[in-house]
Design a protein around this motif. Structure first.
Motif, PDB file in Angstrom:
ATOM      1  N   LEU A  36      -3.854  44.400  -8.331  1.00 43.92           N
ATOM      2  CA  LEU A  36      -3.649  43.208  -9.145  1.00 43.92           C
ATOM      3  C   LEU A  36      -4.389  43.335 -10.469  1.00 43.92           C
ATOM      4  CD1 LEU A  36      -2.219  40.465  -9.027  1.00 43.92           C
ATOM      5  CD2 LEU A  36      -4.300  39.499  -8.033  1.00 43.92           C
ATOM      6  N   ALA A  37      -5.608  43.834 -10.430  1.00 39.93           N
ATOM      7  CA  ALA A  37      -6.385  44.010 -11.663  1.00 39.93           C
ATOM      8  C   ALA A  37      -5.764  45.062 -12.567  1.00 39.93           C
ATOM      9  CB  ALA A  37      -7.824  44.388 -11.324  1.00 39.93           C
ATOM     10  N   ASP A  38      -5.102  46.073 -11.966  1.00 40.84           N
ATOM     11  CA  ASP A  38      -4.460  47.105 -12.777  1.00 40.84           C
ATOM     12  C   ASP A  38      -3.421  46.503 -13.717  1.00 40.84           C
ATOM     13  OD1 ASP A  38      -5.950  49.128 -11.694  1.00 40.84           O
ATOM     14  OD2 ASP A  38      -4.428  49.761 -10.247  1.00 40.84           O
ATOM     15  N   GLY A  39      -2.784  45.424 -13.280  1.00 36.24           N
ATOM     16  CA  GLY A  39      -1.769  44.787 -14.116  1.00 36.24           C
ATOM     17  C   GLY A  39      -2.334  44.133 -15.357  1.00 36.24           C
ATOM     18  N   ARG A 151       7.051  32.423 -10.777  1.00 42.17           N
ATOM     19  CA  ARG A 151       6.438  32.687 -12.080  1.00 42.17           C
ATOM     20  C   ARG A 151       4.997  32.194 -12.167  1.00 42.17           C
ATOM     21  NH1 ARG A 151      10.402  31.438 -17.048  1.00 42.17           N
ATOM     22  NH2 ARG A 151       8.802  32.718 -18.047  1.00 42.17           N
ATOM     23  N   ALA A 152       4.256  32.291 -11.080  1.00 40.00           N
ATOM     24  CA  ALA A 152       2.857  31.868 -11.106  1.00 40.00           C
ATOM     25  C   ALA A 152       2.053  32.584 -12.193  1.00 40.00           C
ATOM     26  CB  ALA A 152       2.216  32.069  -9.741  1.00 40.00           C
ATOM     27  N   PRO A 153       2.223  33.909 -12.388  1.00 39.40           N
ATOM     28  CA  PRO A 153       1.460  34.558 -13.461  1.00 39.40           C
ATOM     29  C   PRO A 153       1.758  33.957 -14.838  1.00 39.40           C
ATOM     30  CG  PRO A 153       2.367  36.199 -11.969  1.00 39.40           C
ATOM     31  CD  PRO A 153       2.991  34.892 -11.590  1.00 39.40           C
ATOM     32  N   ASP A 154       3.019  33.608 -15.094  1.00 39.52           N
ATOM     33  CA  ASP A 154       3.369  33.017 -16.387  1.00 39.52           C
ATOM     34  C   ASP A 154       2.765  31.622 -16.538  1.00 39.52           C
ATOM     35  OD1 ASP A 154       4.802  35.229 -17.140  1.00 39.52           O
ATOM     36  OD2 ASP A 154       6.750  34.408 -16.566  1.00 39.52           O
ATOM     37  N   VAL A 155       2.812  30.844 -15.471  1.00 38.39           N
ATOM     38  CA  VAL A 155       2.245  29.496 -15.533  1.00 38.39           C
ATOM     39  C   VAL A 155       0.746  29.577 -15.785  1.00 38.39           C
ATOM     40  CG1 VAL A 155       1.779  27.390 -14.215  1.00 38.39           C
ATOM     41  CG2 VAL A 155       4.046  28.455 -14.129  1.00 38.39           C
ATOM     42  N   LEU A 156       0.060  30.485 -15.120  1.00 35.88           N
ATOM     43  CA  LEU A 156      -1.365  30.647 -15.345  1.00 35.88           C
ATOM     44  C   LEU A 156      -1.645  31.111 -16.773  1.00 35.88           C
ATOM     45  CD1 LEU A 156      -2.468  32.282 -11.971  1.00 35.88           C
ATOM     46  CD2 LEU A 156      -3.167  30.040 -12.836  1.00 35.88           C
ATOM     47  N   ALA A 157      -0.846  32.043 -17.254  1.00 34.57           N
ATOM     48  CA  ALA A 157      -1.049  32.535 -18.616  1.00 34.57           C
ATOM     49  C   ALA A 157      -0.845  31.445 -19.657  1.00 34.57           C
ATOM     50  CB  ALA A 157      -0.100  33.703 -18.891  1.00 34.57           C
ATOM     51  N   ALA A 158      -0.031  30.457 -19.322  1.00 31.72           N
ATOM     52  CA  ALA A 158       0.244  29.366 -20.256  1.00 31.72           C
ATOM     53  C   ALA A 158      -0.772  28.237 -20.172  1.00 31.72           C
ATOM     54  CB  ALA A 158       1.645  28.809 -19.993  1.00 31.72           C
ATOM     55  N   ALA A 159      -1.613  28.261 -19.133  1.00 31.14           N
ATOM     56  CA  ALA A 159      -2.482  27.121 -18.849  1.00 31.14           C
ATOM     57  C   ALA A 159      -3.840  27.236 -19.530  1.00 31.14           C
ATOM     58  CB  ALA A 159      -2.681  26.980 -17.338  1.00 31.14           C
ATOM     59  N   ASP A 160      -4.434  26.074 -19.800  1.00 34.21           N
ATOM     60  CA  ASP A 160      -5.805  26.013 -20.299  1.00 34.21           C
ATOM     61  C   ASP A 160      -6.798  26.010 -19.145  1.00 34.21           C
ATOM     62  OD1 ASP A 160      -5.407  25.675 -23.245  1.00 34.21           O
ATOM     63  OD2 ASP A 160      -4.277  23.929 -22.568  1.00 34.21           O
ATOM     64  N   ALA A 161      -6.384  25.498 -17.999  1.00 31.66           N
ATOM     65  CA  ALA A 161      -7.214  25.465 -16.798  1.00 31.66           C
ATOM     66  C   ALA A 161      -6.281  25.334 -15.612  1.00 31.66           C
ATOM     67  CB  ALA A 161      -8.211  24.308 -16.838  1.00 31.66           C
ATOM     68  N   GLY A 167      -7.158  31.513  -2.070  1.00 31.63           N
ATOM     69  CA  GLY A 167      -6.287  32.610  -1.685  1.00 31.63           C
ATOM     70  C   GLY A 167      -6.216  33.616  -2.822  1.00 31.63           C
ATOM     71  N   THR A 168      -5.249  34.499  -2.746  1.00 29.06           N
ATOM     72  CA  THR A 168      -5.106  35.534  -3.775  1.00 29.06           C
ATOM     73  C   THR A 168      -4.894  34.938  -5.158  1.00 29.06           C
ATOM     74  OG1 THR A 168      -4.112  36.978  -2.100  1.00 29.06           O
ATOM     75  CG2 THR A 168      -3.853  37.630  -4.389  1.00 29.06           C
ATOM     76  N   ALA A 169      -4.281  33.762  -5.229  1.00 32.41           N
ATOM     77  CA  ALA A 169      -4.019  33.153  -6.535  1.00 32.41           C
ATOM     78  C   ALA A 169      -5.300  32.861  -7.302  1.00 32.41           C
ATOM     79  CB  ALA A 169      -3.211  31.864  -6.368  1.00 32.41           C
ATOM     80  N   THR A 170      -6.421  32.659  -6.607  1.00 31.30           N
ATOM     81  CA  THR A 170      -7.672  32.424  -7.322  1.00 31.30           C
ATOM     82  C   THR A 170      -8.104  33.675  -8.080  1.00 31.30           C
ATOM     83  OG1 THR A 170      -9.070  33.030  -5.419  1.00 31.30           O
ATOM     84  CG2 THR A 170      -8.399  30.724  -5.608  1.00 31.30           C
ATOM     85  N   LEU A 171      -7.880  34.847  -7.482  1.00 32.25           N
ATOM     86  CA  LEU A 171      -8.195  36.092  -8.179  1.00 32.25           C
ATOM     87  C   LEU A 171      -7.242  36.289  -9.351  1.00 32.25           C
ATOM     88  CD1 LEU A 171      -9.689  38.732  -8.535  1.00 32.25           C
ATOM     89  CD2 LEU A 171      -8.233  39.741  -6.765  1.00 32.25           C
ATOM     90  N   GLU A 172      -5.981  35.958  -9.142  1.00 31.42           N
ATOM     91  CA  GLU A 172      -5.013  36.065 -10.230  1.00 31.42           C
ATOM     92  C   GLU A 172      -5.415  35.187 -11.402  1.00 31.42           C
ATOM     93  OE1 GLU A 172      -0.152  36.367 -10.616  1.00 31.42           O
ATOM     94  OE2 GLU A 172      -1.064  35.510  -8.817  1.00 31.42           O
ATOM     95  N   ALA A 173      -5.900  33.985 -11.119  1.00 32.86           N
ATOM     96  CA  ALA A 173      -6.353  33.092 -12.188  1.00 32.86           C
ATOM     97  C   ALA A 173      -7.545  33.686 -12.919  1.00 32.86           C
ATOM     98  CB  ALA A 173      -6.695  31.725 -11.617  1.00 32.86           C
ATOM     99  N   ALA A 174      -8.476  34.271 -12.176  1.00 31.45           N
ATOM    100  CA  ALA A 174      -9.647  34.869 -12.818  1.00 31.45           C
ATOM    101  C   ALA A 174      -9.257  36.043 -13.700  1.00 31.45           C
ATOM    102  CB  ALA A 174     -10.647  35.318 -11.749  1.00 31.45           C
ATOM    103  N   LEU A 175      -8.350  36.885 -13.213  1.00 29.89           N
ATOM    104  CA  LEU A 175      -7.912  38.030 -14.002  1.00 29.89           C
ATOM    105  C   LEU A 175      -7.163  37.598 -15.248  1.00 29.89           C
ATOM    106  CD1 LEU A 175      -6.786  40.374 -11.090  1.00 29.89           C
ATOM    107  CD2 LEU A 175      -8.799  40.663 -12.551  1.00 29.89           C
TER     108      LEU A 175
END
Length: 280
Positions: A36-39, A151-161, A167-175
């Motif tokens: 996930l971090a590689d991305g 599209r969770a990665p896109d939604v996170l990338a668009a978000a301020d918070a 779960g894994t989504a917390t790591l995705e948010a941090a990355l």
């Protein structure tokens, strides 16, 4: 664990603390990197992070000028448009999970928090990536919410918070460098059994990787609309709480995928090749 130590020649893991855990039990474990971090290797630290805004007058009420905002001519603004969001208004991502029971337990509290935050910040936008396993009828809403299929990665990338189910989504948010509040609720029986069997200081991958309470964890009775709103509000403004999370998240991303290191797949292949080459 003794059987693993006896039968496993080399354990390849994707989280650093896993290697430390297995090593303590006599298992030869190697951290090979995190897929996930590689991305996120080629992504710079987000240019959309807010700089401190001019301090409002004491009598001023919250307004977009005091919040994390985005220029209307950036890739992030284009992403917001693609998600049917207003580019210049703040965005809070809500990720209630991907399983029926966790969604049903978490969504009412997330929605209650959203109401409180929108009372304070009228132009706050709410974005929810809906996992393929989630039915829309599990997510009733009585206020404006933008639901996005996947599209969770896109939604996170668009978000301020973001407010994210553990779960894994917390790591995705941090990355993705998105300040986060982690939430979770189980049945009380499951919670008690889990606490008896699993003894860890934190439940979120973000805090486990940081080795400290980097992001708030609101679990069980603490997972209420009021507590979530209280924790999320400072993350939507430029300030100490937001900056502290972002710095910690930058350290996590750098630690999982150090500059110049091979990706997880390549490192894993190297370890397997080395192991096979050592065989008589």
């Amino acid at each position: 664990m003794r059987q693993i130590a006896r039968d496993v020649a080399r354990m390849l893991v994707i989280l650093p603390f896993e290697a430390e855990f297995y090593a303590r039990h006599g298992v030869k474990a190697v951290y090979v990197g995190n897929p996930l971090a590689d991305g996120f290797r080629t992504l710079p630290s987000p240019s959309h992070l807010p700089s401190p805004s001019p301090s409002p007058s004491p009598s001023a009420s919250p307004s977009p000028s005091h919040l994390a905002s985005t220029s209307t001519s950036t890739p992030r603004a284009d992403l917001r448009r693609a998600l049917r969001l207003e580019p210049s208004h703040p965005v809070l991502a809500l990720l209630p999970g991907s399983r029926r029971q966790e969604v049903l337990r978490l969504w009412p509290a997330l929605l209650a928090a959203a109401r409180v935050l929108r009372d304070r910040i009228p132009d706050l936008q709410l974005a929810v990536p809906v996992a393929p396993t989630v039915r829309r009828e599990w997510l009733p809403a009585d206020l404006p919410v933008t639901f996005v299929d996947g599209r969770a990665p896109d939604v996170l990338a668009a978000a301020d918070a973001a407010v994210v189910a553990s779960g894994t989504a917390t790591l995705e948010a941090a990355l993705a460098q998105v300040p986060t509040v982690v939430v979770y609720r189980l049945s009380w029986l499951s919670w008690i059994v889990g606490r008896l069997l699993v003894r860890v200081p934190f439940v979120s991958l973000v805090n486990l990787l940081a080795g400290r309470r980097l992001v708030p964890e609101l679990l069980q009775r603490d997972c209420t609309g009021g507590r979530i709103a209280e924790s999320a509000a400072p993350l939507l403004t430029a300030g100490e709480a937001r900056d502290a999370q972002l710095e910690g998240m930058r350290q996590i991303r750098a630690g999982l995928a150090p500059a110049g290191s091979p990706g997880a797949a390549r490192r894993a292949a190297q370890e397997v090749s080395e192991l096979l080459g050592d065989d008589p």
